[in-house]
Design an enzyme around this catalytic site. Structure first.
Site, PDB file in Angstrom:
ATOM      1  N   LYS A 102      50.435  13.383  68.429  1.00  0.00           N
ATOM      2  CA  LYS A 102      49.141  12.795  68.035  1.00  0.00           C
ATOM      3  C   LYS A 102      48.674  13.378  66.710  1.00  0.00           C
ATOM      4  O   LYS A 102      49.151  14.442  66.287  1.00  0.00           O
ATOM      5  CB  LYS A 102      48.115  13.061  69.129  1.00  0.00           C
ATOM      6  CG  LYS A 102      47.870  14.544  69.378  1.00  0.00           C
ATOM      7  CD  LYS A 102      47.065  14.790  70.641  1.00  0.00           C
ATOM      8  CE  LYS A 102      46.912  16.277  70.889  1.00  0.00           C
ATOM      9  NZ  LYS A 102      46.345  16.559  72.211  1.00  0.00           N
ATOM     10  N   TYR A 149      31.455  28.439  42.260  1.00  0.00           N
ATOM     11  CA  TYR A 149      30.076  27.998  42.505  1.00  0.00           C
ATOM     12  C   TYR A 149      29.269  29.141  43.105  1.00  0.00           C
ATOM     13  O   TYR A 149      29.753  29.853  43.988  1.00  0.00           O
ATOM     14  CB  TYR A 149      30.072  26.807  43.469  1.00  0.00           C
ATOM     15  CG  TYR A 149      30.567  25.534  42.824  1.00  0.00           C
ATOM     16  CD1 TYR A 149      29.799  24.879  41.868  1.00  0.00           C
ATOM     17  CD2 TYR A 149      31.803  25.008  43.172  1.00  0.00           C
ATOM     18  CE1 TYR A 149      30.254  23.706  41.275  1.00  0.00           C
ATOM     19  CE2 TYR A 149      32.262  23.835  42.583  1.00  0.00           C
ATOM     20  CZ  TYR A 149      31.485  23.194  41.636  1.00  0.00           C
ATOM     21  OH  TYR A 149      31.938  22.038  41.052  1.00  0.00           O
TER      22      TYR A 149
END
Ligand SMILES: *Cc1c(COP(=O)(O)O)cnc(C)c1O
Length: 383
Positions: free
Chosen positions: A46, A273
């Site tokens: 999956k 940042y």
């Protein structure tokens, strides 16, 4: 070592996930030996094989003849059929009603949690002969399955509802704490599952009986039933509490990114940042061409590490969408173009997927499935 300059290869020019087929087969064999000769090991593919690439996983493990493949969505199952997979493809979890017809048309195996769902599946069986299903028993997971207390009641209706239109081929449950040091929750779920099996309206021998995920499989044959359903351990996740004695998996997926800029920075230089890191002295910094837009967890900023030339170096400042910076002070003549490792091995050093997950406050599953399509998945070149 992965420090050498590569010839241009678009798949490896910037950042990529490197896949090791030998490691995948090795981890599969570890589980097979753990559960013993009487149980098979179904492969869960999956979420695109936990982010590694379901097609690559299927092609790599197909020669080992797994009893079936497990998926979570009908679309994932259909993809397997389109790649030519002929073994059983089991869709785990309740199927959206709108998907039933497509699932049946592609001969997928449904998992049934409710008599209404069985009615829909059997109805589709009128148009698509040969349909199969497994029944899920909920022994404590609480998200799917017939509640074990209610099962004896519901069980009596299953054979008549299925009729000739759908063949009942398996019954299973799912453990919620097989990874825990404390085995009592798993023992209790197993006990409830055994009670449910006693209420089967058909001979047990006709059904594939299964319960364990990777963690359950690593506990040995005790909870193996006829088959286990393996996922994360195959893909290099530890699957169990680190204090349990099970063997660590071989790393299957490595994440590499190119150094794209090397600079000497004076004391006082800030990075990223928020300027959350400042050079205390003259330092050497390397910019790596990978960021959270590739699935490198942003939580690794100022916490995580990379490997450069087989040495651990710290990630400094916040991780950007497309770049991250490491402090390589003390490493001589690192150049733009060499590869850094964010997950995996380089020389004798290793960063495991579990280490990254722990630093990022999550689990290996989320890290693996979080690598975005921007990273090409490429098979490792063997020396
Ligand atoms: C994903 C899944 C597994 C595999 O679990 P791992 O912990 O990755 O081994 C097993 N069974 C079901 C029903 C699943 O959805």
């Amino acid at each position: 070592m992965f420090s050498g300059l590569y010839m241009s290869d678009p798949q490896r020019n910037r950042a990529w996930v490197e896949l090791d087929p030998r490691a995948l087969r090795h981890n599969y064999d570890v589980l097979r030996r753990s559960v013993g000769a009487h149980a098979g090991v179904l492969v869960m593919v999956k979420a695109d094989g936990y982010g590694l690439g379901a097609r690559w996983v299927v092609e790599t493990l197909e020669p080992l003849s797994p009893p079936a493949w497990g998926v979570a969505t009908v679309q994932e199952g259909i993809a397997l059929r389109q790649w030519g997979v002929t073994r059983d493809v089991i869709v785990f979890g309740p199927m959206p009603p709108a998907d039933v017809e497509r699932a049946a048309a592609h001969g997928l195996v449904a998992t049934i949690s409710h008599l209404d769902a069985l009615r829909r599946w059997a109805d589709a069986g009128r148009r698509h002969p040969g349909l199969r299903f497994h029944v899920e028993i909920d022994t404590g997971m609480g998200r799917a399955g017939f509640p074990w207390r209610e099962w004896p009641q519901a069980a009596r209706e299953v054979p008549a509802l299925a009729g000739e239109r759908a063949e009942w081929t398996g019954v299973y449950t799912h453990f919620h704490s097989a990874d825990s040091v404390d085995p009592s929750a798993t023992a209790l779920q197993w006990e409830r599952f055994q009670q449910a099996l006693e209420a089967l309206p058909v001979p047990r021998e006709r059904l594939l009986v299964h319960a364990s995920n990777s963690a359950g499989a690593l506990r040995g044959p005790e909870y193996a039933g006829d088959m286990v359903r393996a996922g994360v351990y195959l893909y290099g996740g530890r699957a169990t509490d680190p204090s349990l004695p099970s063997a660590a998996p071989e790393p299957v997926a490595s994440v590499r990114a190119r150094v794209v800029l090397v600079r000497e920075v004076p004391a006082g230089t800030t990075v990223g940042y928020g300027a959350t890191h400042t050079a205390r002295q003259p330092e050497r910094w390397a910019t790596l061409s990978i960021g959270y837009g590739d699935g490198l967890p942003r939580a690794l900023g100022n916490r995580g590490c990379a490997l450069v030339r087989g040495c651990r170096v710290p990630i400094i400042g916040r991780i950007s969408m497309d770049m991250a910076v490491v402090d390589i002070t003390g490493l001589e003549d690192v150049e733009a173009g060499e590869a850094a490792t964010l997950v995996g091995r380089d020389g004798g050093a290793e960063i495991t997927i579990d280490e990254v997950a722990e630093l990022a406050g999550t689990i290996s599953y989320e890290i693996l499935t979080g690598f975005t399509p921007r990273l090409p998945r490429v098979e490792q070149e063997r020396e």
